[in-house]
Scaffold this motif. Structure first.
Motif, PDB file in Angstrom:
ATOM      1  N   LYS A  51       0.872  -1.323   0.131  1.00 29.59           N
ATOM      2  CA  LYS A  51      -0.025   0.016   0.038  1.00 29.59           C
ATOM      3  C   LYS A  51       0.857   1.206  -0.098  1.00 29.59           C
ATOM      4  N   PHE A  52       0.546   2.003  -0.805  1.00 30.00           N
ATOM      5  CA  PHE A  52       1.050   3.471  -0.708  1.00 30.00           C
ATOM      6  C   PHE A  52       0.945   4.187   0.672  1.00 30.00           C
ATOM      7  N   HIS A  53       1.888   4.925   1.072  1.00 27.06           N
ATOM      8  CA  HIS A  53       1.633   5.869   2.290  1.00 27.06           C
ATOM      9  C   HIS A  53       1.703   7.240   1.689  1.00 27.06           C
ATOM     10  N   LEU A  54       0.334   7.732   1.727  1.00 30.57           N
ATOM     11  CA  LEU A  54       0.157   8.881   1.168  1.00 30.57           C
ATOM     12  C   LEU A  54       0.446  10.126   2.095  1.00 30.57           C
ATOM     13  N   VAL A  55       0.706  11.377   1.522  1.00 31.45           N
ATOM     14  CA  VAL A  55       0.958  12.273   2.418  1.00 31.45           C
ATOM     15  C   VAL A  55       0.325  13.556   1.881  1.00 31.45           C
ATOM     16  N   ASN A  56      -0.406  14.234   2.587  1.00 32.61           N
ATOM     17  CA  ASN A  56      -1.345  15.244   2.450  1.00 32.61           C
ATOM     18  C   ASN A  56      -0.584  16.568   2.814  1.00 32.61           C
ATOM     19  N   GLN A  57      -0.454  17.557   1.745  1.00 30.34           N
ATOM     20  CA  GLN A  57       0.442  18.826   1.984  1.00 30.34           C
ATOM     21  C   GLN A  57      -0.554  19.934   1.313  1.00 30.34           C
ATOM     22  N   PHE A  58      -0.891  20.757   2.358  1.00 30.47           N
ATOM     23  CA  PHE A  58      -1.670  22.112   1.748  1.00 30.47           C
ATOM     24  C   PHE A  58      -0.646  22.988   1.120  1.00 30.47           C
ATOM     25  N   LEU A  59      -0.918  23.403  -0.296  1.00 30.74           N
ATOM     26  CA  LEU A  59      -0.197  24.017  -1.005  1.00 30.74           C
ATOM     27  C   LEU A  59      -0.541  25.655  -0.882  1.00 30.74           C
ATOM     28  N   SER A  60      -2.060  26.005  -1.528  1.00 30.23           N
ATOM     29  CA  SER A  60      -2.218  27.469  -1.144  1.00 30.23           C
ATOM     30  C   SER A  60      -3.943  27.525  -1.277  1.00 30.23           C
ATOM     31  N   CYS A  61      -4.248  28.614  -0.742  1.00 24.18           N
ATOM     32  CA  CYS A  61      -5.806  29.043  -0.896  1.00 24.18           C
ATOM     33  C   CYS A  61      -5.785  30.431  -1.212  1.00 24.18           C
ATOM     34  N   GLU A  62      -6.473  30.814  -2.139  1.00 29.62           N
ATOM     35  CA  GLU A  62      -6.645  32.091  -2.580  1.00 29.62           C
ATOM     36  C   GLU A  62      -8.065  32.596  -2.901  1.00 29.62           C
ATOM     37  N   LYS A  63      -8.772  33.734  -2.631  1.00 27.48           N
ATOM     38  CA  LYS A  63     -10.002  33.954  -2.984  1.00 27.48           C
ATOM     39  C   LYS A  63      -9.764  35.233  -4.238  1.00 27.48           C
ATOM     40  N   THR A  64     -10.409  34.622  -5.502  1.00 29.93           N
ATOM     41  CA  THR A  64     -10.309  35.505  -6.759  1.00 29.93           C
ATOM     42  C   THR A  64     -11.822  35.551  -7.378  1.00 29.93           C
ATOM     43  N   GLU A  65     -11.808  36.283  -8.152  1.00 29.71           N
ATOM     44  CA  GLU A  65     -12.943  36.495  -9.035  1.00 29.71           C
ATOM     45  C   GLU A  65     -13.256  35.306  -9.951  1.00 29.71           C
ATOM     46  N   ALA A  66     -14.263  34.724 -10.371  1.00 30.23           N
ATOM     47  CA  ALA A  66     -14.043  33.885 -11.425  1.00 30.23           C
ATOM     48  C   ALA A  66     -14.300  34.367 -12.815  1.00 30.23           C
ATOM     49  N   SER A  67     -13.517  33.949 -13.595  1.00 29.07           N
ATOM     50  CA  SER A  67     -13.654  34.603 -15.063  1.00 29.07           C
ATOM     51  C   SER A  67     -15.127  34.167 -15.686  1.00 29.07           C
ATOM     52  N   ALA A  68     -15.396  34.773 -16.737  1.00 31.17           N
ATOM     53  CA  ALA A  68     -16.652  34.605 -17.248  1.00 31.17           C
ATOM     54  C   ALA A  68     -16.829  33.309 -17.832  1.00 31.17           C
ATOM     55  N   TYR A  69     -15.741  32.448 -18.209  1.00 29.35           N
ATOM     56  CA  TYR A  69     -15.884  31.103 -18.527  1.00 29.35           C
ATOM     57  C   TYR A  69     -16.233  30.446 -17.224  1.00 29.35           C
ATOM     58  N   GLU A  70     -15.369  30.437 -15.959  1.00 32.53           N
ATOM     59  CA  GLU A  70     -15.564  29.875 -14.944  1.00 32.53           C
ATOM     60  C   GLU A  70     -17.010  30.065 -14.258  1.00 32.53           C
ATOM     61  N   ALA A  71     -17.302  31.217 -14.394  1.00 30.54           N
ATOM     62  CA  ALA A  71     -18.673  31.628 -13.773  1.00 30.54           C
ATOM     63  C   ALA A  71     -19.789  30.674 -14.706  1.00 30.54           C
ATOM     64  N   ASN A  72     -19.600  30.907 -15.920  1.00 32.34           N
ATOM     65  CA  ASN A  72     -20.571  30.079 -16.538  1.00 32.34           C
ATOM     66  C   ASN A  72     -20.546  28.548 -16.582  1.00 32.34           C
ATOM     67  N   LEU A  73     -19.678  28.124 -16.113  1.00 26.75           N
ATOM     68  CA  LEU A  73     -19.407  26.675 -15.913  1.00 26.75           C
ATOM     69  C   LEU A  73     -20.070  26.266 -14.486  1.00 26.75           C
ATOM     70  N   LEU A  74     -19.687  27.239 -13.675  1.00 29.66           N
ATOM     71  CA  LEU A  74     -20.500  27.074 -12.331  1.00 29.66           C
ATOM     72  C   LEU A  74     -22.200  27.359 -12.199  1.00 29.66           C
ATOM     73  N   LYS A  75     -22.749  28.062 -13.289  1.00 26.20           N
ATOM     74  CA  LYS A  75     -23.951  28.367 -13.384  1.00 26.20           C
ATOM     75  C   LYS A  75     -24.695  26.880 -13.986  1.00 26.20           C
ATOM     76  N   SER A  76     -23.950  26.461 -14.900  1.00 31.59           N
ATOM     77  CA  SER A  76     -24.345  25.255 -15.640  1.00 31.59           C
ATOM     78  C   SER A  76     -24.547  23.979 -14.818  1.00 31.59           C
ATOM     79  N   LYS A  77     -23.473  23.908 -13.624  1.00 30.11           N
ATOM     80  CA  LYS A  77     -23.472  22.816 -12.635  1.00 30.11           C
ATOM     81  C   LYS A  77     -24.650  22.940 -11.763  1.00 30.11           C
TER      82      LYS A  77
END
Length: 79
Positions: A51-77
């Motif tokens: 079995k693999f022994h996985l390690v989780n590592q937090f890389l980053s987190c940031e708040k940004t405004e969605a692009s028009a493309y991303e906003a459209n994808l989120l609306k359709s979901k």
């Protein structure tokens, strides 16, 4: 909500391994304390079968405004 709708939802959650059914006991939410939880969605294994022994590592987190493309994808979901 009808009984059939609830059954379908439970079946879907069980198929996604988010619920576990135990005959004679009931249906339960899968916990992360169960053996092998890290490998629930990972189907790869070395030829040795170890079995693999996985390690989780937090890389980053940031708040940004969605692009028009991303906003459209989120609306359709949400539909």
């Amino acid at each position: 909500m009808s009984q059939g709708t609830v059954r379908k939802a439970i079946d879907e959650l069980a198929a996604q391994n988010l619920l576990v059914r135990r005959q004679g006991k009931g249906t339960f939410v899968v916990t992360h304390q169960e053996d092998g939880w890290q490998y629930r969605f990972l189907r790869l294994a070395p030829d040795s079968g170890e079995k693999f022994h996985l390690v989780n590592q937090f890389l980053s987190c940031e708040k940004t405004e969605a692009s028009a493309y991303e906003a459209n994808l989120l609306k359709s979901k949400g539909r």
